[in-house]
Design a protein around this motif. Structure first.
Motif, mmCIF file in Angstrom:
data_model
loop_
_atom_site.group_PDB
_atom_site.id
_atom_site.type_symbol
_atom_site.label_atom_id
_atom_site.label_comp_id
_atom_site.label_asym_id
_atom_site.label_seq_id
_atom_site.Cartn_x
_atom_site.Cartn_y
_atom_site.Cartn_z
ATOM 1 N N GLN A 258 0.815 -1.227 0.000
ATOM 2 C CA GLN A 258 0.000 0.000 0.000
ATOM 3 C C GLN A 258 0.845 1.272 0.000
ATOM 4 O OE1 GLN A 258 -2.715 -0.386 3.301
ATOM 5 N NE2 GLN A 258 -3.528 -2.301 2.481
ATOM 6 N N GLU A 259 2.158 1.118 0.102
ATOM 7 C CA GLU A 259 3.033 2.311 0.112
ATOM 8 C C GLU A 259 2.942 3.052 -1.224
ATOM 9 O OE1 GLU A 259 4.839 3.688 2.384
ATOM 10 O OE2 GLU A 259 5.020 2.182 3.980
ATOM 11 N N LYS A 260 3.366 4.326 -1.189
ATOM 12 C CA LYS A 260 3.245 5.172 -2.386
ATOM 13 C C LYS A 260 4.423 4.988 -3.338
ATOM 14 C CE LYS A 260 0.134 8.588 -0.581
ATOM 15 N NZ LYS A 260 -0.166 7.791 0.628
ATOM 16 N N ALA A 261 4.272 5.587 -4.529
ATOM 17 C CA ALA A 261 5.274 5.387 -5.583
ATOM 18 C C ALA A 261 6.690 5.764 -5.148
ATOM 19 C CB ALA A 261 4.876 6.197 -6.812
ATOM 20 N N ASP A 262 6.850 6.860 -4.394
ATOM 21 C CA ASP A 262 8.236 7.268 -4.072
ATOM 22 C C ASP A 262 8.918 6.267 -3.127
ATOM 23 O OD1 ASP A 262 6.587 8.266 -2.001
ATOM 24 O OD2 ASP A 262 8.230 9.545 -1.327
ATOM 25 N N PHE A 263 8.141 5.581 -2.297
ATOM 26 C CA PHE A 263 8.693 4.517 -1.439
ATOM 27 C C PHE A 263 9.308 3.428 -2.333
ATOM 28 C CE2 PHE A 263 8.262 0.466 0.797
ATOM 29 C CZ PHE A 263 8.640 0.753 2.109
ATOM 30 N N PHE A 264 8.560 3.025 -3.354
ATOM 31 C CA PHE A 264 9.058 1.958 -4.243
ATOM 32 C C PHE A 264 10.186 2.432 -5.151
ATOM 33 C CE2 PHE A 264 4.893 0.246 -3.029
ATOM 34 C CZ PHE A 264 5.355 -0.933 -2.463
ATOM 35 N N SER A 265 10.179 3.734 -5.491
ATOM 36 C CA SER A 265 11.310 4.260 -6.270
ATOM 37 C C SER A 265 12.590 4.149 -5.464
ATOM 38 C CB SER A 265 11.148 5.746 -6.581
ATOM 39 O OG SER A 265 10.125 5.924 -7.452
ATOM 40 N N ARG A 266 12.502 4.468 -4.177
ATOM 41 C CA ARG A 266 13.707 4.370 -3.336
ATOM 42 C C ARG A 266 14.144 2.906 -3.212
ATOM 43 N NH1 ARG A 266 10.871 8.377 -0.357
ATOM 44 N NH2 ARG A 266 10.383 6.950 1.353
ATOM 45 N N CYS A 267 13.173 2.000 -3.084
ATOM 46 C CA CYS A 267 13.504 0.561 -3.044
ATOM 47 C C CYS A 267 14.203 0.135 -4.329
ATOM 48 C CB CYS A 267 12.240 -0.288 -2.975
ATOM 49 S SG CYS A 267 11.528 -0.461 -1.376
ATOM 50 N N ARG A 268 13.605 0.511 -5.442
ATOM 51 C CA ARG A 268 14.152 0.078 -6.734
ATOM 52 C C ARG A 268 15.576 0.619 -6.921
ATOM 53 N NH1 ARG A 268 12.672 1.896 -12.877
ATOM 54 N NH2 ARG A 268 13.729 0.144 -13.880
ATOM 55 N N ASN A 269 15.754 1.913 -6.591
ATOM 56 C CA ASN A 269 17.089 2.507 -6.755
ATOM 57 C C ASN A 269 18.120 1.813 -5.878
ATOM 58 O OD1 ASN A 269 16.056 4.277 -8.575
ATOM 59 N ND2 ASN A 269 15.826 5.967 -7.122
ATOM 60 N N GLU A 270 17.711 1.447 -4.675
ATOM 61 C CA GLU A 270 18.648 0.769 -3.777
ATOM 62 C C GLU A 270 19.001 -0.619 -4.325
ATOM 63 O OE1 GLU A 270 20.587 1.535 -1.503
ATOM 64 O OE2 GLU A 270 21.001 -0.283 -0.333
ATOM 65 N N TYR A 271 17.992 -1.331 -4.831
ATOM 66 C CA TYR A 271 18.279 -2.643 -5.431
ATOM 67 C C TYR A 271 19.283 -2.492 -6.574
ATOM 68 C CZ TYR A 271 14.733 -5.636 -3.149
ATOM 69 O OH TYR A 271 14.013 -6.414 -2.267
ATOM 70 N N LEU A 272 19.083 -1.481 -7.407
ATOM 71 C CA LEU A 272 19.983 -1.303 -8.551
ATOM 72 C C LEU A 272 21.377 -0.885 -8.075
ATOM 73 C CD1 LEU A 272 17.483 0.300 -11.086
ATOM 74 C CD2 LEU A 272 18.446 -2.019 -11.159
ATOM 75 N N ARG A 273 21.413 -0.085 -7.001
ATOM 76 C CA ARG A 273 22.714 0.304 -6.437
ATOM 77 C C ARG A 273 23.446 -0.946 -5.913
ATOM 78 N NH1 ARG A 273 25.602 1.076 -2.364
ATOM 79 N NH2 ARG A 273 24.080 0.178 -0.917
ATOM 80 N N LEU A 274 22.702 -1.806 -5.199
ATOM 81 C CA LEU A 274 23.306 -3.044 -4.680
ATOM 82 C C LEU A 274 23.825 -3.909 -5.824
ATOM 83 C CD1 LEU A 274 20.666 -3.895 -1.908
ATOM 84 C CD2 LEU A 274 23.103 -3.480 -1.486
#
Ligand SMILES: Nc1ncnc2c1ncn2[C@@H]1O[C@H](COP(=O)(O)OP(=O)(O)O)[C@@H](O)[C@H]1O
Ligand SMILES: Cc1cn([C@H]2C[C@H](O)[C@@H](COP(=O)(O)OP(=O)(O)O)O2)c(=O)[nH]c1=O
Length: 209
Positions: free
Chosen positions: A161-177
Motif C-alpha cells: 500500500q506504500e506510495k510510488a516514491d517509497f518503491f522508487s527508493r527501493c528500486r534505486n537501492e536494489y539497482l545500487r546493490l
C-alpha cells in the motif's frame, strides 16, 4: 573404521525486486529448471520459511511499527530461517531458494524506510556474516508497471500500500546493490514477456551449474 561422507554443499539463490516485479511468477520455473538438472530444491521465503517466521510475517505484513522494530523482526525471522532451513539445506547439498533475503532489508527498511544503512549491515554481520547468496535474481521493472500488475491482481498488504516514491527508493537501492555486487546480483528485466524473462533467468542459472 567409521567412514564419513561429506555432501558437496548446495547453493543459495535469492529472488528480489519491488512488490509486483514478478518474483513469485518465476520461482516455480526455477524449481522445475533445477529439478530437471538433478538438483534437490528447497523453496522458501522471507519473512517466513519457518513456523516462527510465518508468525512474524503475519505481524510484519499487517501491523504498523517503528522501522527499526520492523528490521529487527525481519532479522529475527531470518536468523530462524538460516538455522532451520538455509544452512541445513546447503549442508545436505540442496539448492535453497528464498523469495527475498537481506537485500530487501537494505531496500525496504533502509532506503525506503529511512533506517541507517550501517545498522542493517551490523544486523547482517551478526546474523549471517559468512553466508551470502551464491546468486540473487533481481527482477527489475519501473514502479508504475509493478503498481499496475499489483492493482490488477490482489488485496494489498502493508508494504504494497506504500506510495510510488517509497518503491522508487527501493528500486534505486536494489539497482545500487546490483552495481556494488555484480558477481552475485543479476538484474533481470522483468518488463519483457514471461518467456523472455525465463530465458534470462535460465542463462543466469546456467552459470552456477
Ligand atoms: N513478464 C510479465 N509480464 C506481464 N505480467 C507479469 C509478468 N511477470 C509477472 N506478471 C504479473 O504481475 C503480477 C505480479 O507478479 P508477482 O510474480 O506476483 O510479483 P512479486 O512476487 O514480485 O510481487 C502477477 O499478476 C503476474 O502474473
Ligand atoms: C525479507 C524482507 C521483506 N520485506 C517486505 C517486502 C514485501 O513487501 C514483503 C513481503 O514480501 P513478498 O513475499 O515479496 O510479498 P508477496 O508474497 O506479497 O509478494 O516484505 C521487507 O520490507 N524487508 C525484508 O527484509
Amino acid at each position: 573404521m567409521t567412514q564419513q561422507t561429506t555432501a558437496v554443499p548446495g547453493k543459495f539463490i535469492t529472488f528480489e525486486g519491488i512488490d509486483g516485479a514478478g518474483k513469485s511468477t518465476h520461482i516455480g520455473f526455477v524449481v522445475d529448471f533445477l529439478a530437471a538438472r538433478g538438483k534437490t530444491v528447497v523453496s522458501s521465503r522471507e519473512p517466513g520459511g519457518t513456523r516462527l517466521g510465518e508468525q512474524l510475517r503475519e505481524l510484519l505484513l499487517h501491523e504498523k511499527m517503528h522501522v527499526e522494530t520492523e528490521a529487527l523482526l525481519m532479522f529475527a525471522s531470518r536468523r530462524e530461517h538460516l538455522a532451520q532451513v538455509i544452512e541445513p539445506g546447503i549442508e545436505r547439498g540442496d539448492w535453497v531458494l528464498s523469495d527475498r533475503f537481506t537485500d530487501a532489508s537494505f531496500a525496504y527498511q533502509s532506503a525506503a524506510g529511512g533506517m541507517d544503512r550501517d545498522k542493517i549491515m551490523a544486523l547482517a554481520q551478526w546474523v549471517h556474516a559468512r553466508r551470502w547468496p551464491d546468486l540473487t535474481l533481481l527482477f527489475d521493472v519501473p514502479v508504475e508497471v509493478a503498481r499496475q500488475r499489483l492493482d490488477a491482481e490482489r488485496t494489498l498488504d502493508k508494504f504494497e500500500q506504500e506510495k510510488a516514491d517509497f518503491f522508487s527508493r527501493c528500486r534505486n537501492e536494489y539497482l545500487r546493490l546490483a552495481g556494488e555486487h555484480p558477481g552475485r546480483i543479476v538484474v533481470i528485466d522483468s518488463t519483457r514477456s514471461i518467456d523472455e524473462t525465463r530465458a534470462a533467468i535460465a542463462a543466469a542459472l546456467e552459470r552456477l551449474l
